[in-house]
Each structure stands twice: as structure tokens, then as C-alpha cells.
Design a protein around this motif. Structure first.
Motif, PDB file in Angstrom:
ATOM      1  N   ASP A  50       0.813  -1.217   0.000  1.00 10.65           N
ATOM      2  CA  ASP A  50       0.000   0.000   0.000  1.00 10.65           C
ATOM      3  C   ASP A  50       0.848   1.268   0.000  1.00 10.65           C
ATOM      4  OD1 ASP A  50       1.018  -0.392   2.504  1.00 10.65           O
ATOM      5  OD2 ASP A  50      -0.808   0.208   3.555  1.00 10.65           O
ATOM      6  N   SER A  51       2.154   1.132  -0.201  1.00 12.82           N
ATOM      7  CA  SER A  51       3.036   2.299  -0.223  1.00 12.82           C
ATOM      8  C   SER A  51       2.770   3.160  -1.451  1.00 12.82           C
ATOM      9  CB  SER A  51       4.496   1.841  -0.240  1.00 12.82           C
ATOM     10  OG  SER A  51       5.350   2.941  -0.507  1.00 12.82           O
ATOM     11  N   THR A  52       2.771   4.478  -1.266  1.00  7.35           N
ATOM     12  CA  THR A  52       2.610   5.412  -2.387  1.00  7.35           C
ATOM     13  C   THR A  52       3.936   6.090  -2.721  1.00  7.35           C
ATOM     14  OG1 THR A  52       2.023   7.205  -0.882  1.00  7.35           O
ATOM     15  CG2 THR A  52       0.211   5.882  -1.796  1.00  7.35           C
ATOM     16  N   TYR A  53       4.999   5.551  -2.148  1.00  7.60           N
ATOM     17  CA  TYR A  53       6.334   6.152  -2.315  1.00  7.60           C
ATOM     18  C   TYR A  53       6.691   6.304  -3.788  1.00  7.60           C
ATOM     19  CZ  TYR A  53      11.112   7.063  -0.697  1.00  7.60           C
ATOM     20  OH  TYR A  53      12.317   7.631  -0.415  1.00  7.60           O
ATOM     21  N   LYS A  54       6.492   5.259  -4.560  1.00  8.68           N
ATOM     22  CA  LYS A  54       6.884   5.294  -5.979  1.00  8.68           C
ATOM     23  C   LYS A  54       6.072   6.310  -6.776  1.00  8.68           C
ATOM     24  CE  LYS A  54       3.971   1.544  -7.732  1.00  8.68           C
ATOM     25  NZ  LYS A  54       3.043   2.452  -8.382  1.00  8.68           N
ATOM     26  N   ASP A  55       4.873   6.606  -6.332  1.00  6.20           N
ATOM     27  CA  ASP A  55       4.029   7.552  -7.055  1.00  6.20           C
ATOM     28  C   ASP A  55       4.420   9.003  -6.791  1.00  6.20           C
ATOM     29  OD1 ASP A  55       2.550   5.363  -7.966  1.00  6.20           O
ATOM     30  OD2 ASP A  55       1.380   5.362  -6.098  1.00  6.20           O
ATOM     31  N   ARG A  56       5.220   9.207  -5.768  1.00  6.99           N
ATOM     32  CA  ARG A  56       5.599  10.564  -5.399  1.00  6.99           C
ATOM     33  C   ARG A  56       6.986  10.956  -5.894  1.00  6.99           C
ATOM     34  NH1 ARG A  56       5.697  10.489   0.376  1.00  6.99           N
ATOM     35  NH2 ARG A  56       5.384   8.246   0.390  1.00  6.99           N
ATOM     36  N   LEU A  57       7.734  10.019  -6.453  1.00  2.00           N
ATOM     37  CA  LEU A  57       9.109  10.281  -6.874  1.00  2.00           C
ATOM     38  C   LEU A  57       9.294   9.948  -8.341  1.00  2.00           C
ATOM     39  CD1 LEU A  57      10.901   8.578  -3.854  1.00  2.00           C
ATOM     40  CD2 LEU A  57      10.399  11.009  -4.142  1.00  2.00           C
ATOM     41  N   CYS A  58      10.289  10.545  -8.942  1.00  2.00           N
ATOM     42  CA  CYS A  58      10.670  10.240 -10.325  1.00  2.00           C
ATOM     43  C   CYS A  58      12.184  10.169 -10.422  1.00  2.00           C
ATOM     44  CB  CYS A  58      10.184  11.321 -11.287  1.00  2.00           C
ATOM     45  SG  CYS A  58       8.444  11.227 -11.680  1.00  2.00           S
ATOM     46  N   HIS A  59      12.642   9.471 -11.438  1.00  2.00           N
ATOM     47  CA  HIS A  59      14.061   9.431 -11.740  1.00  2.00           C
ATOM     48  C   HIS A  59      14.321  10.396 -12.892  1.00  2.00           C
ATOM     49  CE1 HIS A  59      18.061   7.992 -12.036  1.00  2.00           C
ATOM     50  NE2 HIS A  59      17.909   7.343 -13.171  1.00  2.00           N
ATOM     51  N   GLY A  60      15.523  10.974 -12.942  1.00  2.00           N
ATOM     52  CA  GLY A  60      15.861  11.918 -14.010  1.00  2.00           C
ATOM     53  C   GLY A  60      15.844  11.251 -15.375  1.00  2.00           C
ATOM     54  N   ALA A  61      15.153  11.856 -16.320  1.00  2.00           N
ATOM     55  CA  ALA A  61      15.069  11.310 -17.674  1.00  2.00           C
ATOM     56  C   ALA A  61      14.973  12.463 -18.664  1.00  2.00           C
ATOM     57  CB  ALA A  61      13.858  10.395 -17.806  1.00  2.00           C
ATOM     58  N   TYR A  62      15.324  12.178 -19.905  1.00  2.00           N
ATOM     59  CA  TYR A  62      15.235  13.181 -20.967  1.00  2.00           C
ATOM     60  C   TYR A  62      14.385  12.624 -22.097  1.00  2.00           C
ATOM     61  CZ  TYR A  62      18.946  15.949 -18.851  1.00  2.00           C
ATOM     62  OH  TYR A  62      19.681  16.728 -18.006  1.00  2.00           O
ATOM     63  N   PRO A  63      13.695  13.513 -22.814  1.00  2.00           N
ATOM     64  CA  PRO A  63      12.951  13.038 -23.994  1.00  2.00           C
ATOM     65  C   PRO A  63      13.930  12.627 -25.092  1.00  2.00           C
ATOM     66  CG  PRO A  63      12.809  15.424 -23.832  1.00  2.00           C
ATOM     67  CD  PRO A  63      13.522  14.947 -22.593  1.00  2.00           C
ATOM     68  N   THR A  64      13.515  11.717 -25.938  1.00  2.00           N
ATOM     69  CA  THR A  64      14.372  11.260 -27.038  1.00  2.00           C
ATOM     70  C   THR A  64      13.599  11.413 -28.345  1.00  2.00           C
ATOM     71  OG1 THR A  64      13.605   8.986 -26.822  1.00  2.00           O
ATOM     72  CG2 THR A  64      15.588   9.604 -25.585  1.00  2.00           C
ATOM     73  N   HIS A  65      14.342  11.401 -29.416  1.00  2.00           N
ATOM     74  CA  HIS A  65      13.720  11.548 -30.726  1.00  2.00           C
ATOM     75  C   HIS A  65      14.458  10.656 -31.718  1.00  2.00           C
ATOM     76  CE1 HIS A  65      11.558  13.433 -33.975  1.00  2.00           C
ATOM     77  NE2 HIS A  65      12.700  13.698 -34.578  1.00  2.00           N
TER      78      HIS A  65
END
Ligand code: FES
Length: 140
Positions: free
Chosen positions: A125-140
Motif C-alpha cells: 500500500d506504499s505510495t512512495y513510488k508515485d511521489r518520486l521520479c528518476h531523471g530522464a530526458y525526452p528522445t527523438h
């Protein structure tokens, strides 16, 4: 700043031509927060060849940032910060998944946009993952 003459007046004169101009940090530094780095980040940067993205992640360095490129098994390309936000393991050794890339150490799963999809070891029931993000860049 010392001025270096482009030409010498004697042959074999390399000894007299050693003075190298000092670095102009405004032009040569490209990390985040630097004038040139912020300018270059306004444009698409080549990172790797699409053909190189197969079943293994590829470490790339763009504008001084260590990143990892991968193509997940659904065909989407991701470009994420190299070090896992959990304990710093390099995602260069991550496992490409059907959706995103999984850290090889504790198994966190990151989507191509940096969203954290799974955090094994967290309570259900943890919401930890929904509150954080890892650094990412858009690609093309
Ligand atoms: S170091 Fe990546 S999930 Fe723990």
C-alpha cells in the motif's frame, strides 16, 4: 590571457610555442547551470545511434552528464540518469524490461520518462513510488 602567435618565424620552433591560452570557461563548460550548457540544452543533442540500442543499456555522456540509453521491449527509447536514485547503482547494468529498465541491485523499475513503476521491498500500500521520479530526458 596570454596571446599565442599562430605562426613562428623559425623552423623546429615548437619549444618556443608552448604557451597555450587559458581556458575560457564560459565557452568550454557545458554542465547544468553553465552559460554554454544551458544554451546547448535548448537543442537536441546526438546521444547514440538507434541501431546500438538492442537488449543491453548503453552508457552515454552528453554535455557532461552521465546517462543511460535503452530501448525497452515494447520499442520505446529511454534516456535516464546513470545512477539509480535508491543507492546509486549504475543503470548501465540494468535489465531492459517490457516497459522501462530495472535496476540490477534492488529491482526498482523505471519507465522511459523517469516514472517509477515498481519498488520491490516497499509495502503493497506504499505510495512512495508515485511521489518520486528518476531523471530522464525526452528522445527523438
Ligand atoms: S540501487 Fe537501484 S533499486 Fe536499489
Amino acid at each position: 590571457m596570454a596571446i599565442r602567435a599562430p605562426f613562428l618565424s623559425t623552423r623546429y620552433g615548437g619549444y618556443y610555442h608552448r604557451e597555450v591560452p587559458k581556458e575560457d570557461a564560459e565557452l568550454t563548460r557545458v554542465g547544468p547551470g553553465t552559460p554554454c550548457g544551458e544554451y546547448m540544452r535548448r537543442y537536441w543533442q546526438p546521444g547514440t545511434f538507434s541501431d546500438d540500442l538492442k537488449d543491453l543499456p548503453v552508457a552515454v555522456k552528453i554535455l557532461g552528464e552521465e546517462l543511460v540509453a535503452f530501448r525497452d521491449f515494447s520499442g520505446r527509447v529511454g534516456l535516464v540518469e546513470s545512477h539509480c536514485p535508491h543507492q546509486g547503482t549504475s543503470l548501465e547494468f540494468g535489465l531492459v524490461s517490457e516497459r522501462g529498465i530495472r535496476c540490477c541491485y534492488n529491482g526498482w523499475l523505471f519507465d522511459v520518462d523517469g516514472a517509477i513503476l515498481e519498488m520491490p521491498g516497499e509495502p503493497e500500500d506504499s505510495t512512495y513510488k508515485d511521489r518520486l521520479c528518476h531523471g530522464a530526458y525526452p528522445t527523438h
